[in-house]
Scaffold this motif. Structure first.
Motif, PDB file in Angstrom:
ATOM      1  N   ARG A  30     -32.072  -3.647  -1.386  1.00 21.68           N
ATOM      2  CA  ARG A  30     -32.900  -2.523  -1.148  1.00 21.68           C
ATOM      3  C   ARG A  30     -33.811  -2.127  -0.338  1.00 21.68           C
ATOM      4  NH1 ARG A  30     -32.852  -7.159  -4.791  1.00 21.68           N
ATOM      5  NH2 ARG A  30     -32.723  -6.718  -7.135  1.00 21.68           N
ATOM      6  N   LYS A  31     -35.128  -1.486  -0.677  1.00 20.31           N
ATOM      7  CA  LYS A  31     -35.415  -1.264   0.828  1.00 20.31           C
ATOM      8  C   LYS A  31     -36.106  -2.568   1.712  1.00 20.31           C
ATOM      9  CE  LYS A  31     -36.000   1.979   1.926  1.00 20.31           C
ATOM     10  NZ  LYS A  31     -35.453   3.227   2.510  1.00 20.31           N
ATOM     11  N   GLU A  32     -36.200  -3.713   0.535  1.00 20.86           N
ATOM     12  CA  GLU A  32     -37.009  -4.291   1.820  1.00 20.86           C
ATOM     13  C   GLU A  32     -36.555  -5.569   2.090  1.00 20.86           C
ATOM     14  OE1 GLU A  32     -36.617  -6.130  -2.780  1.00 20.86           O
ATOM     15  OE2 GLU A  32     -37.475  -4.005  -1.756  1.00 20.86           O
ATOM     16  N   GLY A  33     -34.617  -5.022   2.104  1.00 21.00           N
ATOM     17  CA  GLY A  33     -33.701  -5.922   2.644  1.00 21.00           C
ATOM     18  C   GLY A  33     -32.953  -7.183   1.729  1.00 21.00           C
ATOM     19  N   SER A  34     -33.696  -7.264   0.628  1.00 25.21           N
ATOM     20  CA  SER A  34     -33.140  -8.608   0.079  1.00 25.21           C
ATOM     21  C   SER A  34     -32.143  -7.338  -1.228  1.00 25.21           C
ATOM     22  CB  SER A  34     -33.527  -8.623  -1.198  1.00 25.21           C
ATOM     23  OG  SER A  34     -34.032  -8.108  -2.136  1.00 25.21           O
ATOM     24  N   CYS A  35     -30.754  -8.137  -1.423  1.00 22.21           N
ATOM     25  CA  CYS A  35     -29.500  -7.561  -2.278  1.00 22.21           C
ATOM     26  C   CYS A  35     -29.222  -7.473  -3.795  1.00 22.21           C
ATOM     27  CB  CYS A  35     -27.853  -7.795  -1.662  1.00 22.21           C
ATOM     28  SG  CYS A  35     -27.685  -8.150  -0.010  1.00 22.21           S
ATOM     29  N   SER A  36     -29.072  -6.840  -4.118  1.00 24.12           N
ATOM     30  CA  SER A  36     -29.085  -6.069  -5.863  1.00 24.12           C
ATOM     31  C   SER A  36     -27.793  -7.233  -6.695  1.00 24.12           C
ATOM     32  CB  SER A  36     -29.741  -4.962  -6.472  1.00 24.12           C
ATOM     33  OG  SER A  36     -28.716  -3.763  -5.794  1.00 24.12           O
ATOM     34  N   VAL A  37     -26.911  -8.160  -6.154  1.00 24.28           N
ATOM     35  CA  VAL A  37     -26.379  -8.777  -6.296  1.00 24.28           C
ATOM     36  C   VAL A  37     -26.306  -9.774  -7.293  1.00 24.28           C
ATOM     37  CG1 VAL A  37     -24.173  -9.411  -6.022  1.00 24.28           C
ATOM     38  CG2 VAL A  37     -25.078  -7.518  -4.853  1.00 24.28           C
ATOM     39  N   VAL A  38     -26.474  -9.979  -8.850  1.00 22.91           N
ATOM     40  CA  VAL A  38     -25.960 -11.111  -9.680  1.00 22.91           C
ATOM     41  C   VAL A  38     -24.945 -11.781 -10.006  1.00 22.91           C
ATOM     42  CG1 VAL A  38     -26.944 -12.944 -11.753  1.00 22.91           C
ATOM     43  CG2 VAL A  38     -28.648 -10.497 -10.259  1.00 22.91           C
ATOM     44  N   PHE A  39     -24.783 -13.397  -9.275  1.00 19.14           N
ATOM     45  CA  PHE A  39     -23.173 -14.499  -8.895  1.00 19.14           C
ATOM     46  C   PHE A  39     -23.619 -14.494 -11.020  1.00 19.14           C
ATOM     47  CE2 PHE A  39     -24.368 -13.969  -4.746  1.00 19.14           C
ATOM     48  CZ  PHE A  39     -22.584 -13.453  -4.340  1.00 19.14           C
ATOM     49  N   ARG A  40     -22.410 -14.931 -10.856  1.00 18.83           N
ATOM     50  CA  ARG A  40     -22.299 -15.539 -13.026  1.00 18.83           C
ATOM     51  C   ARG A  40     -21.216 -16.669 -12.583  1.00 18.83           C
ATOM     52  NH1 ARG A  40     -26.812 -15.013 -14.889  1.00 18.83           N
ATOM     53  NH2 ARG A  40     -27.736 -12.800 -14.855  1.00 18.83           N
ATOM     54  N   HIS A  41     -21.157 -17.349 -13.254  1.00 23.84           N
ATOM     55  CA  HIS A  41     -20.312 -18.820 -13.772  1.00 23.84           C
ATOM     56  C   HIS A  41     -19.551 -19.022 -12.295  1.00 23.84           C
ATOM     57  CE1 HIS A  41     -20.736 -17.178 -17.618  1.00 23.84           C
ATOM     58  NE2 HIS A  41     -20.457 -16.192 -17.704  1.00 23.84           N
ATOM     59  N   VAL A  42     -20.598 -19.183 -12.199  1.00 27.84           N
ATOM     60  CA  VAL A  42     -20.231 -19.321 -10.204  1.00 27.84           C
ATOM     61  C   VAL A  42     -19.262 -20.737 -10.360  1.00 27.84           C
ATOM     62  CG1 VAL A  42     -20.601 -20.257  -7.957  1.00 27.84           C
ATOM     63  CG2 VAL A  42     -21.755 -17.917  -8.368  1.00 27.84           C
ATOM     64  N   PRO A  43     -17.818 -21.197  -9.753  1.00 23.45           N
ATOM     65  CA  PRO A  43     -17.763 -23.037 -10.269  1.00 23.45           C
ATOM     66  C   PRO A  43     -18.229 -23.759  -9.799  1.00 23.45           C
ATOM     67  CG  PRO A  43     -15.709 -21.375  -9.279  1.00 23.45           C
ATOM     68  CD  PRO A  43     -17.008 -20.637  -9.263  1.00 23.45           C
ATOM     69  N   GLU A  44     -18.545 -24.739 -10.113  1.00 18.71           N
ATOM     70  CA  GLU A  44     -18.857 -26.087  -9.776  1.00 18.71           C
ATOM     71  C   GLU A  44     -20.401 -25.466  -8.922  1.00 18.71           C
ATOM     72  OE1 GLU A  44     -17.300 -28.413  -7.502  1.00 18.71           O
ATOM     73  OE2 GLU A  44     -15.828 -28.830  -9.155  1.00 18.71           O
TER      74      GLU A  44
END
Length: 421
Positions: A30-44
């Motif tokens: 994004r323009k402010e520098g944050s990433c538009s990525v969402v993690f799902r079902h991360v083990p532990e």
């Protein structure tokens, strides 16, 4: 022959594309520098947060952090209050008011909770206090004091670390709202501007840029590819706002891209600036992204630095301002090819002017080609010379003036030598 045009600095450029109207682009960064990525079902996932609890608490939001810290204090007061109430209940302080208590003025659960709160916060109202009758109560008070010190240390450390977070410092270093393409030293260049809004600047920094392309296949597979952009003078000290340049040359992902191709392209320009803060010595990174519609072709950033007698004056009102300039609408490849053709033509003209037309030292070259037969009338016959001997008194003979002899015939009269018989 391709047609070369230039951008008119007084008119808007509109390029029609085959994709129709522009749709909202899903940014990777994004323009402010944050990433538009969402993690799902991360083990532990929860185990990872617990193992690195300090970093997890630093990265969470402020309201969640305040809620966790408030619950940690309240639960600790409640836990030790229950323990003190159990000690008083076992010792008989609750049933027998005349008994020598373990803790003075603690004969109910409310009094136990208040004693726990006063002990952990070191308030000390003077009514409740420890006695020498119960060793277990003394041990519990000691444990509570140690735990209280740990909780205070963690809370203060996390608050300080969160306030001095790199994200907060990164907000004081900004990029321009758009990137521009213009001519620089005879080459098409992609550029963007970066500036530090604080008086205390960083020690050093490095600028980086990448082209990100996302390809979605019919099967649902998503390919994310990165291409690095070579930056001119990537290492710099950001004291005044600086313009970062990428020369569009062979090997650049934008080398074969014209203005029309740019409007049809689907990519994301990721730019970042990694630096060390002068005040804290911490390493920070600021980043943003540009989509093709935010890359202005034929624009130039306006100058925002003025030199006075005492200092340099920087006007941040002009940080995002651009001016239109004349720039070819073709790709850098076609522009370089056209420049080479013009240079070759110029060299040929210079060579033609420098070479002499007639050189006296030049010897005639014999042609190896056989002489072609031509009509006899088109060639001149060699002249004919006739020599006649005449006596001393002999008059000049009359030479018949025929048509053939008049063309290429000359007569030479030589006086007769008397010694010749």
């Amino acid at each position: 022959m391709p047609k070369y045009l230039s951008v008119n600095p007084f008119e808007e450029i509109k390029v029609s594309t085959e994709n129709g109207p522009d749709t909202k682009v899903q940014r990777y960064v994004r323009k402010e520098g944050s990433c538009s990525v969402v993690f799902r079902h991360v083990p532990e996932e929860w185990l990872l947060f617990v193992n690195d609890i300090f970093t997890s608490l630093v990265e969470i939001r402020w309201r969640v952090m305040f809620l966790i810290f408030a619950l940690s204090y309240i639960l600790s007061w409640l836990f030790f209050g229950i323990i003190f109430f159990i000690i008083a209940l076992v010792h008989g302080d609750v049933r027998d008011p005349n008994n020598d208590p373990c803790v003075f003025e603690v004969r109910s659960f409310t009094a136990s909770f208040l004693f726990s709160l006063e002990t952990q916060t070191t308030i000390g109202y003077g009514f409740r206090g420890m006695s020498e009758n119960c060793m277990s109560a003394i041990i519990i008070v000691t444990i509570q004091d140690v735990i209280s010190c740990f909780i205070d240390t963690i809370v203060i450390g996390i608050v300080v670390a969160k306030m001095a977070s790199a994200r907060k410092r990164a907000q004081t270093v900004g990029f321009s709202n758009c990137a521009v393409i213009n001519l620089r030293d005879g080459y098409l260049c992609l550029s963007w501007r970066i500036g530090d809004f604080r008086r205390h600047h960083m020690v050093e920094g490095t600028a980086c840029a990448q082209i990100l392309r996302t390809t979605v296949h019919a099967t649902g597979k998503v390919d994310v590819t990165y291409e690095d952009l070579a930056i001119i003078q990537k290492d710099l000290i950001l004291i005044t706002p600086t313009t970062i340049f990428h020369r569009i040359e062979p090997g650049s992902p934008l080398y074969k891209m014209s203005l029309e191709d740019l409007r049809k392209a689907n990519f994301e320009l990721l730019v970042s600036f990694t630096y060390t803060d002068d005040s804290t010595g911490m390493l920070h990174q600021t980043r943003t992204s540009y989509v093709p519609k935010e890359i202005l072709w034929g624009h130039l950033f306006q100058e925002m630095i003025m030199v006075t007698k005492k200092h340099y004056k920087v006007d941040y009102n002009l940080f995002n301002n651009t001016a239109k300039v004349l720039v070819p609408l073709v790709s850098a490849e076609e522009y370089e090819q056209k420049k080479r053709e013009r240079e070759e033509q110029r060299q040929l003209r210079l060579l033609a002017r420098a070479s002499p037309r007639h050189s006296p030292r030049c010897s005639p070259r014999l042609s190896s080609r056989p002489l072609q037969q031509s009509h006899p009338e088109n060639h001149l016959s060699p002249p004919t010379v006739r020599v006649e001997l005449m006596g001393d008194c002999q008059s000049e003979p009359n030479v018949p003036a025929t048509e053939t002899e008049n063309q290429h015939q000359e007569t030479l009269t030589v006086p007769k030598d008397p010694t010749i018989t």
